[in-house]
Write an enzyme that holds these catalytic residues in place. Structure first.
Site: not given
Ligand SMILES: CCCCCC/C=C\CC(=O)SCCNC(=O)CCNC(=O)[C@H](O)C(C)(C)COP(=O)(O)OP(=O)(O)OC[C@H]1O[C@@H](n2cnc3c(N)ncnc32)[C@H](O)[C@@H]1OP(=O)(O)O
Length: 266
Positions: A117, A142
């Site tokens: 993020g 991720e």
């Protein structure tokens, strides 16, 4: 990230998104604003969770080096209910859309680790300056958490480093050290740590030297299709996130990852 207009004008009325962040609190740790409860007025923000300004109104370095952003707050994605996940994801979308489509010049002064993020918000900026420290990795990791980057994270990656490099880095969850990040085009400059801020300000000046209206129209032209893709599918993207994150196997993966982080600390 510096929101140029407000900073340039000294913006006494702007919202200072100050306070020391805690790791993992993006989106809140990045701009340090509660995006879940208030519409985000990006154009009113003039600093990240950094610094403050000196007597001339110029930004001063933040007091929390080493982590630019630890990415999204994993505790927001673990052990909560579907309504919470939906609200959280909508806020993440909103933060990205407003950053990505901002008419301001945004320069990311990346003076710490920048995974997931954190990387996606840095990618939403116009330009990225990374401190030359081998510990300051940047990228979309991720898959290492057992989750997948959503399509708009992927789109932003592809727009920046190209398809093949994205394909490889996304599957491997690869975090680029500074030299490689520069080589692949993920960041625009790598400079000694104590020069990150001054370099970011020089970049800012360069971008601000271009007539605003022409730069803004061009930025919009370059970014609109990518943003529209998410805008068209916002609700479906939220539903996808909620159903994905609610899976027992995904919850288990995230909990294991968080536990590892905590143990590493100890
Ligand atoms: C359908 C689509 C679904 C998926 C959509 C995409 C979802 C998520 C995207 C993300 O952003 S996931 C988050 C990815 N982030 C990371 O993998 C980074 C993890 N953190 C680290 O590697 C390190 O913390 C650091 C950033 C390198 C900093 O290291 P440092 O040694 O300074 O700090 P720590 O001691 O490790 O951590 C302090 C404290 O923070 C907790 N923590 C760290 N990162 C997070 C996080 N992202 N979320 C929540 N909490 C985090 C860590 O456990 C420590 O907690 P305490 O022990 O103090 O409780």
């Amino acid at each position: 990230v510096w929101a140029a207009k407000a900073w340039r004008e000294g913006d006494p009325g702007g919202t200072r998104a100050g306070r020391r962040p805690r790791a993992g609190s993006v989106p809140t740790g990045f701009l340090d604003v509660d995006v879940t409860s208030a519409p985000l007025a990006l154009e009113c923000l003039y600093t990240p969770w950094a610094p403050g300004t000196d007597s001339d109104g110029a930004p001063t370095p933040q007091d929390c080096p080493r982590v630019f952003s630890a990415g999204l707050d994993l505790t927001e994605m673990c052990g909560r209910n579907p309504a919470h996940y939906a609200e959280y994801w909508k806020a993440v979308q909103e933060l990205w859309l407003r950053t990505y489509l901002s008419s301001l010049v945004l320069v990311a002064a990346i003076n710490g680790a920048c995974p997931a993020g954190g990387c996606i918000i840095a990618l939403a900026c116009d330009c990225r300056v990374l401190a030359d420290n081998p510990k300051y990795h940047i990228g979309l990791n991720e898959t290492l958490l057992g989750i997948t980057a959503p399509f708009w994270f992927k789109d932003a990656y592809v727009n920046t480093i190209g398809h093949r490099a994205s394909e490889q880095a996304l599957q491997l969850g690869y975090l680029f050290p500074p030299s490689e990040a520069l080589q692949v085009g993920l960041v625009d400059q790598v400079v000694p740590e104590d020069q990150v801020l001054s370099t970011a300000l020089s970049e800012m000046a360069r971008w601000l030297a271009v007539p605003d209206h022409a730069r803004q129209l061009t930025k919009n032209m370059m970014r609109k299709a990518t943003a529209d893709r998410l805008l068209r599918q916002r609700d479906a993207d939220i539903q996808n996130f909620v159903s994905f994150i609610c899976r027992d196997s995904i919850q288990k993966s995230l909990q294991v990852y968080l536990e590892k982080l905590r143990q590493r600390k100890g």
